[in-house]
Design a protein around this motif. Structure first.
Motif, PDB file in Angstrom:
ATOM      1  N   HIS A 115       0.853  -1.214   0.000  1.00  0.00           N
ATOM      2  CA  HIS A 115       0.000   0.000   0.000  1.00  0.00           C
ATOM      3  C   HIS A 115       0.875   1.246   0.000  1.00  0.00           C
ATOM      4  O   HIS A 115       0.606   2.213  -0.712  1.00  0.00           O
ATOM      5  CB  HIS A 115      -0.920   0.012   1.227  1.00  0.00           C
ATOM      6  CG  HIS A 115      -2.269  -0.606   0.977  1.00  0.00           C
ATOM      7  ND1 HIS A 115      -3.119  -0.173  -0.017  1.00  0.00           N
ATOM      8  CD2 HIS A 115      -2.923  -1.614   1.614  1.00  0.00           C
ATOM      9  CE1 HIS A 115      -4.232  -0.896   0.000  1.00  0.00           C
ATOM     10  NE2 HIS A 115      -4.143  -1.790   0.975  1.00  0.00           N
ATOM     11  N   SER A 136      -7.015   1.609   5.809  1.00  0.00           N
ATOM     12  CA  SER A 136      -7.827   0.770   4.920  1.00  0.00           C
ATOM     13  C   SER A 136      -8.895   0.056   5.732  1.00  0.00           C
ATOM     14  O   SER A 136      -9.098   0.351   6.907  1.00  0.00           O
ATOM     15  CB  SER A 136      -6.927  -0.239   4.212  1.00  0.00           C
ATOM     16  OG  SER A 136      -6.526  -1.224   5.126  1.00  0.00           O
ATOM     17  N   GLY A 137      -9.549  -0.909   5.079  1.00  0.00           N
ATOM     18  CA  GLY A 137     -10.593  -1.663   5.770  1.00  0.00           C
ATOM     19  C   GLY A 137     -10.030  -2.564   6.846  1.00  0.00           C
ATOM     20  O   GLY A 137     -10.727  -2.950   7.782  1.00  0.00           O
ATOM     21  N   GLY A 138      -8.759  -2.911   6.734  1.00  0.00           N
ATOM     22  CA  GLY A 138      -8.165  -3.826   7.705  1.00  0.00           C
ATOM     23  C   GLY A 138      -7.039  -3.219   8.521  1.00  0.00           C
ATOM     24  O   GLY A 138      -6.593  -3.829   9.491  1.00  0.00           O
ATOM     25  N   HIS A 139      -6.567  -2.018   8.141  1.00  0.00           N
ATOM     26  CA  HIS A 139      -5.367  -1.476   8.800  1.00  0.00           C
ATOM     27  C   HIS A 139      -5.451   0.017   9.058  1.00  0.00           C
ATOM     28  O   HIS A 139      -6.035   0.759   8.263  1.00  0.00           O
ATOM     29  CB  HIS A 139      -4.134  -1.726   7.925  1.00  0.00           C
ATOM     30  CG  HIS A 139      -4.085  -3.114   7.374  1.00  0.00           C
ATOM     31  ND1 HIS A 139      -3.724  -4.190   8.138  1.00  0.00           N
ATOM     32  CD2 HIS A 139      -4.443  -3.598   6.169  1.00  0.00           C
ATOM     33  CE1 HIS A 139      -3.837  -5.285   7.412  1.00  0.00           C
ATOM     34  NE2 HIS A 139      -4.270  -4.958   6.211  1.00  0.00           N
ATOM     35  N   GLY A 163     -11.290   2.041   8.257  1.00  0.00           N
ATOM     36  CA  GLY A 163     -12.234   1.657   7.205  1.00  0.00           C
ATOM     37  C   GLY A 163     -13.389   0.826   7.756  1.00  0.00           C
ATOM     38  O   GLY A 163     -14.536   0.951   7.324  1.00  0.00           O
ATOM     39  N   GLU A 164     -13.063   0.009   8.742  1.00  0.00           N
ATOM     40  CA  GLU A 164     -14.067  -0.829   9.406  1.00  0.00           C
ATOM     41  C   GLU A 164     -15.125   0.050  10.088  1.00  0.00           C
ATOM     42  O   GLU A 164     -16.307  -0.276  10.084  1.00  0.00           O
ATOM     43  CB  GLU A 164     -13.339  -1.599  10.509  1.00  0.00           C
ATOM     44  CG  GLU A 164     -13.413  -3.084  10.466  1.00  0.00           C
ATOM     45  CD  GLU A 164     -12.568  -3.669  11.605  1.00  0.00           C
ATOM     46  OE1 GLU A 164     -11.385  -3.292  11.751  1.00  0.00           O
ATOM     47  OE2 GLU A 164     -13.126  -4.497  12.342  1.00  0.00           O
ATOM     48  N   ASP A 167     -17.273   1.584   7.463  1.00  0.00           N
ATOM     49  CA  ASP A 167     -18.140   0.551   6.881  1.00  0.00           C
ATOM     50  C   ASP A 167     -19.266   0.144   7.827  1.00  0.00           C
ATOM     51  O   ASP A 167     -20.401  -0.076   7.403  1.00  0.00           O
ATOM     52  CB  ASP A 167     -17.315  -0.690   6.494  1.00  0.00           C
ATOM     53  CG  ASP A 167     -16.394  -0.419   5.321  1.00  0.00           C
ATOM     54  OD1 ASP A 167     -16.611   0.573   4.600  1.00  0.00           O
ATOM     55  OD2 ASP A 167     -15.445  -1.199   5.115  1.00  0.00           O
ATOM     56  N   GLY A 179     -19.314   0.555   2.693  1.00  0.00           N
ATOM     57  CA  GLY A 179     -20.022   1.828   2.534  1.00  0.00           C
ATOM     58  C   GLY A 179     -19.187   3.071   2.793  1.00  0.00           C
ATOM     59  O   GLY A 179     -19.742   4.177   2.870  1.00  0.00           O
ATOM     60  N   ALA A 181     -17.166   4.862   0.927  1.00  0.00           N
ATOM     61  CA  ALA A 181     -17.274   5.887  -0.110  1.00  0.00           C
ATOM     62  C   ALA A 181     -18.671   6.517  -0.110  1.00  0.00           C
ATOM     63  O   ALA A 181     -18.823   7.729  -0.305  1.00  0.00           O
ATOM     64  CB  ALA A 181     -16.953   5.277  -1.471  1.00  0.00           C
ATOM     65  N   ASP A 184     -18.926   8.879   2.742  1.00  0.00           N
ATOM     66  CA  ASP A 184     -18.137  10.063   2.378  1.00  0.00           C
ATOM     67  C   ASP A 184     -18.986  11.036   1.553  1.00  0.00           C
ATOM     68  O   ASP A 184     -18.944  12.249   1.749  1.00  0.00           O
ATOM     69  CB  ASP A 184     -16.916   9.570   1.575  1.00  0.00           C
ATOM     70  CG  ASP A 184     -15.919  10.662   1.263  1.00  0.00           C
ATOM     71  OD1 ASP A 184     -15.860  11.650   2.018  1.00  0.00           O
ATOM     72  OD2 ASP A 184     -15.181  10.520   0.270  1.00  0.00           O
ATOM     73  N   SER A 271      -8.488   7.255  -0.330  1.00  0.00           N
ATOM     74  CA  SER A 271      -9.185   7.810  -1.493  1.00  0.00           C
ATOM     75  C   SER A 271     -10.223   8.845  -1.051  1.00  0.00           C
ATOM     76  O   SER A 271     -10.876   9.475  -1.882  1.00  0.00           O
ATOM     77  CB  SER A 271      -9.808   6.714  -2.359  1.00  0.00           C
ATOM     78  OG  SER A 271     -10.562   5.846  -1.575  1.00  0.00           O
TER      79      SER A 271
HETATM   80  O1  KG4 Z   1      -7.349  -0.863   0.878  1.00  0.00           O
HETATM   81  P1  KG4 Z   1      -8.716  -1.442   0.731  1.00  0.00           P
HETATM   82  O2  KG4 Z   1      -9.251  -1.612  -0.667  1.00  0.00           O
HETATM   83  O3  KG4 Z   1      -8.816  -2.844   1.420  1.00  0.00           O
HETATM   84  C1  KG4 Z   1      -8.131  -3.217   2.576  1.00  0.00           C
HETATM   85  O4  KG4 Z   1      -6.909  -3.522   2.502  1.00  0.00           O
HETATM   86  O5  KG4 Z   1      -8.806  -3.180   3.629  1.00  0.00           O
HETATM   87  O6  KG4 Z   1      -9.676  -0.507   1.604  1.00  0.00           O
HETATM   88  C2  KG4 Z   1     -11.070  -0.674   1.620  1.00  0.00           C
HETATM   89  C3  KG4 Z   1     -11.665   0.322   2.608  1.00  0.00           C
HETATM   90  C4  KG4 Z   1     -13.136   0.044   2.922  1.00  0.00           C
HETATM   91  O7  KG4 Z   1     -13.288   0.084   4.326  1.00  0.00           O
HETATM   92  C5  KG4 Z   1     -13.845   1.218   2.240  1.00  0.00           C
HETATM   93  O8  KG4 Z   1     -15.062   1.559   2.847  1.00  0.00           O
HETATM   94  C6  KG4 Z   1     -12.829   2.310   2.388  1.00  0.00           C
HETATM   95  O9  KG4 Z   1     -11.595   1.668   2.100  1.00  0.00           O
HETATM   96  N1  KG4 Z   1     -13.051   3.453   1.490  1.00  0.00           N
HETATM   97  C7  KG4 Z   1     -13.336   4.708   1.928  1.00  0.00           C
HETATM   98  C8  KG4 Z   1     -13.507   5.501   0.775  1.00  0.00           C
HETATM   99  N2  KG4 Z   1     -13.312   4.708  -0.321  1.00  0.00           N
HETATM  100  C9  KG4 Z   1     -13.029   3.449   0.136  1.00  0.00           C
HETATM  101  N3  KG4 Z   1     -13.459   5.193   3.169  1.00  0.00           N
HETATM  102  C10 KG4 Z   1     -13.748   6.507   3.299  1.00  0.00           C
HETATM  103  N4  KG4 Z   1     -13.932   7.335   2.260  1.00  0.00           N
HETATM  104  C11 KG4 Z   1     -13.816   6.890   0.977  1.00  0.00           C
HETATM  105  N5  KG4 Z   1     -13.991   7.718  -0.041  1.00  0.00           N
END
Ligand code: KG4
Ligand code: ZN
Length: 335
Positions: A115, A136-139, A163-164, A167, A179, A181, A184, A271
């Motif tokens: 990443h 991210s969703g996991g970190h 991210g969790e 979500d 959710g 994005a 957001d 993002s």
């Molecule tokens: O890096 P990624 O594709 O997967 C992991 O390694 O976890 O990250 C996915 C995460 C999800 O929790 C998703 O909801 C979040 O990224 N995400 C966002 C946005 N776009 C994706 N969170 C906040 N705002 C956004 N615009």
């Protein structure tokens, strides 16, 4: 040097061909979003089977889009940690089979390090040392990048990943999965001062998001107007405001303490344009350089695996056919 890269640590099956650790020749990703949406989260067993369905198609398309002869591939790089074990094993075994058949080396890549490496794709001027916030969703990790392969963990979440949290709140607001994005988007039109959230005070640069998540659930349970647009927009805006403030605060604080002038973000949550805007504004104020990948390289993709794989390769961090998959793996470990 051409590297064929594979990413399958969670719910995206992705393949890429990367030239000399900098140029992305092709990158093809199939998302399992629709598969998991009905469950409101990623089901590991379903995800593993989804990767099995996708991997040959994705890898064939990756080679076709690159339009290069398969004989030109010099090595294969694959995410081997951290992630969901079943999904990781699909990618790792494909990589080992490909490497064995072609007589080329296999390189195990840490997903979090990859990443960070996504930053190099469009920012050729970025070189270590720098600081990176991986969200991210996991970190949720604050990392010092000493050189291309050596990382030091400065802080990380003690409970949920950011991210969790996005979500979970989004799912409870009926925005589907994942959710982040969608939440957001609502936040853009909501009042970010409507609901109060507090930033936890920890004795180091770690993060904690469970209190915020619980508070958001309480606001939802007690809401008289749960179904109204205004409630959803305002809650989304208020929680996003607090999370962004919290992430920005720790990142800038760490840059000051460590005297690092270059900072970056990475991971799916990077993002989020509001997060990038706020960090950028702080960087201008403090005289820091700021880097971020474009959204397509923030979320999971194999191009970043190919970039980091190249640096691991030239530093001699090459795996062999005994390469296994591991659910947990620190970016501090050698590979
Ligand atoms: O890096 P990624 O594709 O997967 C992991 O390694 O976890 O990250 C996915 C995460 C999800 O929790 C998703 O909801 C979040 O990224 N995400 C966002 C946005 N776009 C994706 N969170 C906040 N705002 C956004 N615009
Ligand atoms: Zn990821």
């Amino acid at each position: 040097m051409y590297i064929l890269a594979i990413e399958s640590s969670c719910d995206d099956t992705s393949g890429a061909i990367v030239e000399n650790g900098s140029k992305v020749i092709s990158c093809v990703t199939e998302s399992q979003r629709r598969l998991h949406n009905q469950f409101g989260g990623v089901v590991p067993e379903v995800a593993a089977r989804g990767h099995l369905d996708s991997i040959f198609r994705v890898m064939r398309k990756t080679l076709e889009h690159a339009n290069i002869n398969i004989n030109k591939i010099d090595a294969v790089a694959v995410t081997f940690t951290p992630g969901l074990i079943g999904p990781l094993l699909v990618g790792v075994n494909f990589a080992k089979g490909f490497a064995l058949a072609r007589g080329i080396p296999v390189i195990g890549v840490n997903h979090i390090k990859a990443h960070v490496a996504a930053n190099y794709i469009e920012n050729s001027e970025l070189t270590p040392p720098f600081l990176c916030l991986v969200v991210s969703g996991g970190h949720t990790s604050l990392i010092k990048i000493i050189n291309y392969t050596e990382f030091i963990l400065i802080g990380q979440t003690r409970d949920d990943a950011v991210g969790e949290v996005f979500d979970k709140i989004a799912r409870n607001l009926g925005l589907g999965y994942p959710g982040g994005a969608a939440l957001d988007k609502l936040a853009e039109i909501g009042n970010n001062q409507k609901f109060k959230f507090t930033i936890p005070r920890l004795d180091n640069l770690d993060f904690s998001f469970s209190g915020m998540k619980t508070k958001a659930m309480q606001y939802m349970q007690n809401a008289q107007n749960f179904d109204s647009e205004a409630f959803k927009n305002d809650l989304a805006a208020s929680v996003r405001e607090t999370i962004v403030k919290y992430l920005t605060q720790n990142l800038i604080l760490a840059a000051g303490i460590l005297n690092i002038k270059k900072i970056s973000v990475a991971g799916g949550v990077a993002s989020n344009s509001y997060l990038k805007k706020k960090i950028y504004e702080m960087c201008i104020k403090k005289g820091l350089e700021f880097y971020a990948p474009s959204p397509k390289y923030c979320t999971d993709n194999a191009a970043m695996i190919g970039i980091q794989g190249y640096f691991e390769y030239i530093n001699g961090n090459i795996s062999d056919l005994k390469l296994n998959a591991y659910a947990s793996g620190s970016p501090e470990s050698k590979i």
